[in-house]
Design a protein around this motif. Sequence first.
Motif: not given
Length: 141
Positions: A129, A131-133, A135-140
């Motif tokens: 979870r 790494d997934l979060l 990566k998600r924050r980087k995209r945001q």
Amino acid sequence: PGRSPRGGKDPSEVEETIERTKRESEAMGIGMEILVRDMRRGLPLAAREVAKEKLPFYDPPPLSEVQARQASRAREDFSTFFVFSFIFLNTIPWTPLILPLVVELGERTNLYSRETVIPSQLDRGKERRLDLLVKRRKRQL
């Protein structure tokens, strides 16, 4: 190479270290959010299990399979949560710099292990979870 003429570090190395520390700090913050959420969900369930065993007049409904896993994980992670929270809250914003020293001290002296200090929620090898979060924050951004 890698050194300035006066014997200090190359400025690009310093910048790279600062950037790496920022990334690690962001990941620790996200990991701490995961840990706190897991504790908020799991500790009341674990307490309910203990109360059922210890209090003869208390008869709560049985935990579902998912709730039982959450309670079990909360019991397993509680001591590490307590230790890491103490370190995290008392060393912000220096936690990414202090934590490796704390871990190394424990391993050198054999007083405690890395697993005693760092919760599984902050270990990228154990917690997908995180790494997934990240990566998600980087995209945001």
